[in-house]
Design an enzyme around this catalytic site. Structure first.
Site, mmCIF file in Angstrom:
data_model
loop_
_atom_site.group_PDB
_atom_site.id
_atom_site.type_symbol
_atom_site.label_atom_id
_atom_site.label_comp_id
_atom_site.label_asym_id
_atom_site.label_seq_id
_atom_site.Cartn_x
_atom_site.Cartn_y
_atom_site.Cartn_z
ATOM 1 C CB CYS A 1 -0.824 -0.098 1.134
ATOM 2 S SG CYS A 1 -2.198 -1.370 1.093
ATOM 3 C CG ASP B 1 -21.737 12.051 -15.909
ATOM 4 O OD1 ASP B 1 -20.666 11.531 -15.493
ATOM 5 O OD2 ASP B 1 -22.358 11.402 -16.949
#
Length: 212
Positions: free
Chosen positions: A47, A140
């Site tokens: 990570c 959007d």
């Protein structure tokens, strides 16, 4: 049962604590393209390398008007401490500031709601780890792409940049991108437009037997 997002779904309008303060998610997205990517745990090696890579690539995402935001199942304080490690790994000053915020999901509420859990990988308490999910939202606020990696597989940010180029091109042009396409390569006209319209839109088109 875990939830999840499908292509075309609207981005969830949750509020969350992050490394830049509390944010309403849709307000953060604004009218930009955006990428939400989650991680199994703070401070882990894979990570840390992933977020280091993401931080290095932040200018490339910014060129495409793409906002970045990460999620990990630890607290904001852990995220801020982890950010110092991430910057240090990149050879930068070990500050708490990254070019993108990290969402606090220490209760795993969002990981469950958004279907981000990996049922095959569990932590020391037997809880499922968070998978390495990538969600890309358009201006959007609709989901344009999702990639679900298991917790054990680090993601490929070069592919994420490549597919964002494709998504942005095909959002505004009536074309599709072929296998292994990269920015600047040839594209295909979508089959929903006629040959006559295609020749008007693309006067330099070479072959109209192209998609379908």
């Amino acid at each position: 049962m875990p939830g999840g997002l499908l292509l075309g779904d609207e981005a969830p309008n949750f509020e969350a604590d992050t490394t830049i303060g509390r944010i309403p998610f849709q307000d953060f997205l604004g009218d930009s393209w955006s990428i939400l990517f989650c991680h199994p745990r703070d401070f882990t090696l894979v990570c840390t390398r992933e977020l280091s890579r993401a931080a290095k690539l932040a200018p490339e995402f910014a060129k495409g008007n793409v906002k970045m935001i990460a999620l990990s199942i630890d607290s904001v304080q852990d995220h801020l401490s982890w950010s110092k490690d991430i910057n240090a790994y990149n050879g930068e000053e070990a500050t708490k500031k990254l070019p993108f915020p990290i969402i606090d999901d220490h209760k795993r509420d969002l990981a469950i709601k958004l279907g981000m859990l990996d049922p095959n990988q569990r932590d020391g308490q037997g809880m499922p780890l968070t998978a390495r999910v990538v969600f890309i939202f358009g201006p959007d606020k609709k989901l344009k792409l999702s990639i679900l990696y298991p917790a054990t597989a680090g993601r490929n940010f070069d592919e994420i940049l490549r597919v964002i180029d494709s998504l942005q091109l095909t959002a505004y042009k009536k074309v599709a991108t072929p296998v292994d396409w990269k920015c600047g390569d040839s594209v295909m006209v979508v089959p929903t437009i006629s040959e006559e319209e295609a020749r008007k839109l693309f006067p330099k088109v070479i072959d109209l037997n192209i998609l379908g």
